[in-house]
Every structure is written in structure tokens, then in C-alpha cells.
Design a protein around this motif. Structure first.
Motif, PDB file in Angstrom:
ATOM      1  N   ALA A  31       0.884  -1.220  -0.123  1.00 37.69           N
ATOM      2  CA  ALA A  31       0.071  -0.052   0.127  1.00 37.69           C
ATOM      3  C   ALA A  31       0.987   1.183  -0.171  1.00 37.69           C
ATOM      4  O   ALA A  31       1.048   1.792   1.040  1.00 37.69           O
ATOM      5  CB  ALA A  31      -1.008  -0.016   1.260  1.00 37.69           C
ATOM      6  N   PRO A  32       1.301   1.558  -1.104  1.00 33.65           N
ATOM      7  CA  PRO A  32       2.197   2.746  -1.177  1.00 33.65           C
ATOM      8  C   PRO A  32       1.666   4.269  -1.341  1.00 33.65           C
ATOM      9  O   PRO A  32       2.229   5.251  -0.931  1.00 33.65           O
ATOM     10  CB  PRO A  32       3.184   2.416  -2.684  1.00 33.65           C
ATOM     11  N   THR A  33       0.299   4.093  -1.561  1.00 30.41           N
ATOM     12  CA  THR A  33      -0.387   5.336  -1.476  1.00 30.41           C
ATOM     13  C   THR A  33      -1.742   5.053  -0.611  1.00 30.41           C
ATOM     14  O   THR A  33      -2.168   3.864  -0.508  1.00 30.41           O
ATOM     15  CB  THR A  33      -0.689   5.798  -2.794  1.00 30.41           C
ATOM     16  N   ARG A  34      -2.366   6.304   0.012  1.00 27.62           N
ATOM     17  CA  ARG A  34      -3.563   5.982   0.217  1.00 27.62           C
ATOM     18  C   ARG A  34      -4.737   5.538  -0.619  1.00 27.62           C
ATOM     19  O   ARG A  34      -5.882   4.885   0.208  1.00 27.62           O
ATOM     20  CB  ARG A  34      -4.173   7.419   0.777  1.00 27.62           C
ATOM     21  N   ASP A  64       2.671  11.509   3.122  1.00 26.63           N
ATOM     22  CA  ASP A  64       3.055  12.371   2.403  1.00 26.63           C
ATOM     23  C   ASP A  64       1.829  13.158   1.783  1.00 26.63           C
ATOM     24  O   ASP A  64       1.241  12.526   0.924  1.00 26.63           O
ATOM     25  CB  ASP A  64       4.204  12.265   1.391  1.00 26.63           C
ATOM     26  N   SER A  65       1.247  14.170   2.355  1.00 29.16           N
ATOM     27  CA  SER A  65       0.039  14.774   1.782  1.00 29.16           C
ATOM     28  C   SER A  65       0.153  15.610   0.608  1.00 29.16           C
ATOM     29  O   SER A  65      -0.833  16.121  -0.016  1.00 29.16           O
ATOM     30  CB  SER A  65      -0.574  15.612   2.710  1.00 29.16           C
ATOM     31  N   SER A  66       1.473  15.913   0.185  1.00 22.90           N
ATOM     32  CA  SER A  66       1.554  16.692  -1.036  1.00 22.90           C
ATOM     33  C   SER A  66       2.630  16.137  -2.070  1.00 22.90           C
ATOM     34  O   SER A  66       3.678  16.763  -2.319  1.00 22.90           O
ATOM     35  CB  SER A  66       1.795  18.186  -0.702  1.00 22.90           C
ATOM     36  N   GLY A  75      -5.195  14.186 -12.479  1.00 24.13           N
ATOM     37  CA  GLY A  75      -5.862  14.279 -11.540  1.00 24.13           C
ATOM     38  C   GLY A  75      -4.894  14.578 -10.228  1.00 24.13           C
ATOM     39  O   GLY A  75      -3.450  14.635 -10.453  1.00 24.13           O
ATOM     40  N   ARG A  76      -5.443  14.599  -9.018  1.00 25.93           N
ATOM     41  CA  ARG A  76      -4.874  14.971  -7.909  1.00 25.93           C
ATOM     42  C   ARG A  76      -3.921  13.461  -7.485  1.00 25.93           C
ATOM     43  O   ARG A  76      -4.601  12.543  -7.234  1.00 25.93           O
ATOM     44  CB  ARG A  76      -5.622  15.610  -6.685  1.00 25.93           C
ATOM     45  N   PRO A  77      -2.692  13.774  -7.123  1.00 24.67           N
ATOM     46  CA  PRO A  77      -2.004  12.494  -6.765  1.00 24.67           C
ATOM     47  C   PRO A  77      -2.480  12.078  -5.354  1.00 24.67           C
ATOM     48  O   PRO A  77      -2.829  12.964  -4.455  1.00 24.67           O
ATOM     49  CB  PRO A  77      -0.443  12.991  -6.731  1.00 24.67           C
TER      50      PRO A  77
END
Length: 404
Positions: A31-34, A64-66, A75-77
Motif C-alpha cells: 500500500a504505497p499510497t492512500r 506525505d500529503s503533497s 488528477g490529484r496525486p
């Protein structure tokens, strides 16, 4: 009003029950991202975000939120998730025929610090285990990090539930030595926090490789490896070690592969343990073992640096054929979807991969219909990482409860 309170409590309980599965997904790199975490857990984005925030507040992961967008992406990462480098660690220790090693291991199987101790392994397990635990304690003090527990890897089957070294063939410890009790006592006396666990070194290597290395993604993973002496095996089924009814499963070193071969410590003859380990290779190549380095290092160096020598190549081919015969028998019995090899066996695979795979395919029923992938182990000090996995498991099961 009561309905709203119940709904809120239900959501909170659902989120807390997802903490362990979420941490394991980040721990194993799945799970590298939310966004991936949301999908894998089968929850809403809001719940996944709350779970990630809770794990971050516990000091276990970073969010990391940004993150930067990849070139050409739209789209938004998604927020990126990673284990926290300054987070807690597990203490890990390993004893083998040529000494011991201490380590600190963070989430993700990351080695934070190691300290080798190449000493004579005496017949007193309490002395040896006490020394390696002292090294662990020094590493922990120097790091200033929080400890979640401790794990020990030993070159012996560990009987359950007693935690005894059933038959440590390649070290001088008495059969039935209470290694888990000794280790737990030493850990407690050294002031190391958390529970203490003990396991067989190859079992723990397989667990580490399944979570972080060459075995990742396999459903039925067979691991066979040479230690500094002897041969061990392990099986991971659906993410869990198969240890049998009392912790003694997969003693593959005592499969007979050469009925007219060398006498084995188990009382048999021609077992994998004495036909495909580092001492067998050095002997077959006509090289006398030296006292200055471990047999594992001497045999690996010889194979890598002098493979063009006729005696070395012939010895390697002899061991490959016997190893292949043993693996074929295991394939027929276990039907794994992947085989990984460690120690000298990894070097033999690197030296002549086609020969080994051909022997396995020729001598196994399932190998003929569809070859089983045979891969080298990829983790340095995988038994140490596996020992740490034992200590991390209570945290993976219940992060809040374990760290309270």
C-alpha cells in the motif's frame, strides 16, 4: 441522538479494526499510497485517511500529503505512505555455527543497525545468547529508539509449545536446550522492552523473504537454504509459516539424495544436510577449510572466483544435481508455486541456473507439466529480519494494544 452516537462509534470501531491490516499493507509494501490502501481495505477514503492518520500518530508510518505528480499523469496525486525511519524497532539476534549477529530492524524489514560477533559458540546456550543480547542492548541504547520486542533465530528446530532447541546438530548445545526461556530471561535482564520470541533460522528467513523479498506474492512458498553448516527448509502457506503439529515441519536437510554418500549427524547417510552444504562443496572441490573465515563465506568465494577451475566446476555440478534431486522430491510432495534458495544454494543457482532447473523439471511430476520458478533469496541477513518479524507481529495484529 442515540442513533448518531452508535453510528459514530461503529465507524470508529471499524477504523480501529483496520489499523492492523493497514499497517501490514504498508509494512509489506503493498500500500504505497492512500488510494491503494482504500482499495485493499475495502473502506471509504475518509476511513482510510483516518486509519493512516492514526498510524502516523502512533509514530509507525509517514503520510506525505503533497506528493509530486508523475509526468503526464492527470488528477490529484494520492497521499503517499511509507514506514517511519525514526519509528520503533525490533531487536533481532541470530546464532549460527560460526558465531552470532545482533540487529535492530524497523518496519518494512529495514535493517537499522547490525553488530556481528564472530566468536566460538560454546556448549552453554545461556552464555552465547547472553552475549548476543548484550550486543542488542548496546545497539538499542546507541539508537535511542523505542523497542517493540525481540526475536532470536537459532540453527535448530524449535519444538512447540516448549520453545526448546530439539536437536541443534551443528552447534554444541545440548538437545532440548530451553532457548526461548533463556532468551526471554536475557532480554528482560538487559532491560529490553517487549515480548521475546524464538524460531528456526530458515523458517524465519522464509518469513522475511515472503514479506519483503523474493517470496513476495507467492501463495505456497518453499525455501531451502544452507546455513554455515547443514541445510534447512521452510514452507509459507497463505502468508503463514507451516510449522507442523509441534514446530518441527520441513526438516528437509534429512532427505536422502545419495544413498551411498556421507554419514549424516541424524544417523542416516547421504542426506541433503551433508551432501549440499558448504563443507560438502569444499571437500568435493578438494579444498581444505581454513579457520579464518566461515565455511559459508569460503565456499561462496570459491564458487564465485574459481568456477573455471575443473575441480570446482565438477564439485558444483555434483552439488547442483543432488540439490535438484531433493527439490524435485519436495515439489512432488508440496506442489509449491515458487522456490527460493539461500546461502550456498543461492550461489549454486547463480552459477548454473539452467542445470538446476532442468534437474528439478526432469525429476518432478509437476515440473514436467509446468516448471516451478526457482529464485535466489534477495534479503541480506534474512534470518535476522525474520526474527524481527516475530517481534513485530503483535504490533501488526493490534497496533494500539501493542503500543499502549
Amino acid at each position: 441522538m442515540n442513533g448518531k452516537v452508535t453510528t459514530t462509534r461503529t465507524k470508529l470501531e471499524r477504523g480501529r479494526s483496520a489499523l492492523g491490516p493497514a499497517l501490514e499493507l504498508v509494512h509489506t509494501g503493498r500500500a504505497p499510497t492512500r488510494a491503494v490502501l482504500t482499495s485493499e481495505l475495502g473502506v471509504t477514503r475518509a476511513t482510510a485517511g483516518a486509519v493512516a492518520a492514526e498510524l502516523e500518530a502512533l509514530g509507525l508510518i509517514r503520510v506525505d500529503s503533497s506528493p509530486g505528480s508523475a509526468a503526464g499523469s492527470q488528477g490529484r496525486p494520492s497521499h503517499r505512505l511509507a514506514v517511519r525511519e525514526s519509528g520503533p524497532v525490533a531487536v533481532a539476534a541470530q546464532v549460527h555455527a560460526d558465531g552470532f549477529r545482533a540487529a535492530l530492524v524497523g518496519l518494512g524489514g529495514r535493517l537499522v543497525a547490525t553488530a556481528p560477533g564472530c566468536v566460538t559458540v560454546t556448549a552453554d546456550p545461556a552464555q552465547v545468547i547472553g552475549e548476543v543480547v548484550d550486543d542488542c542492548a548496546r545497539l538499542l541504547r546507541d539508537s535511542g529508539l523505542r523497542c517493540v520486542g525481540a526475536g532470536l533465530a537459532v540453527p535448530s528446530a524449535v519444538a512447540e509449545p516448549e520453545g526448546t532447541a530439539l536437536n541443534p546438530l551443528h552447534i554444541a548445545w545440548p538437545a532440548g536446550a530451553p532457548v526461548r526461556e533463556i532468551f526471554a530471561t536475557c532480554v528482560r535482564e538487559a532491560g529490553i522492552a517487549g515480548p521475546a520470541f524464538t524460531g528456526n533460522d530458515v523458517n524465519l528467513a522464509a518469513l522475511a523473504e515472503h514479506r519483503h523479498g523474493a517470496g513476495r506474492g507467492a501463495q505456497h512458498l518453499l525455501c531451502v537454504a544452507t546455513g554455515h553448516r547443514g541445510v534447512g527448509g521452510a514452507l509459507v502457506l497463505d502468508g503463514r509459516l507451516h510449522s507442523g503439529s509441534s514446530g518441527l515441519a520441513l526438516e528437509v536437510g534429512h532427505l536422502t539424495v545419495n544413498p551411498e554418500g556421507r554419514p549424516c549427524h541424524c544417523g542416516g547417510r547421504g542426506c541433503l544436510d551433508v551432501e549440499t552444504d558448504p563443507l560438502a562443496f569444499l571437500t568435493a572441490a578438494g579444498r581444505a577449510p581454513g579457520p579464518e573465515e566461515s565455511l559459508l563465506k569460503q565456499s561462496g568465494d570459491l564458487l564465485r572466483n574459481e568456477y573455471d577451475d575443473v575441480a570446482v566446476r565438477t564439485a558444483a555440478e555434483e552439488l547442483i544435481d543432488r540439490l535438484g534431486l531433493g527439490l524435485a522430491g519436495l515439489v512432488n510432495i508440496l506442489n509449491p508455486d515458487r522456490i527460493i534458495l539461500g546461502g550456498l544454494h543461492r550461489a549454486l543457482l547463480d552459477a548454473d541456473p539452467e542445470r538446476l532447473r532442468a534437474v528439478v523439471a526432469d525429476r518432478s511430476l509437476w515440473g514436467r507439466s509446468g516448471s516451478v520458478p526457482i529464485l535466489p533469496c534477495t534479503l541480506d541477513h534474512n534470518s535476522l529480519v525474520g526474527a524481527a518479524e516475530l517481534a513485530w507481529q503483535p504490533v501488526l495484529d493490534d497496533p494500539l494494544g501493542a503500543l499502549a
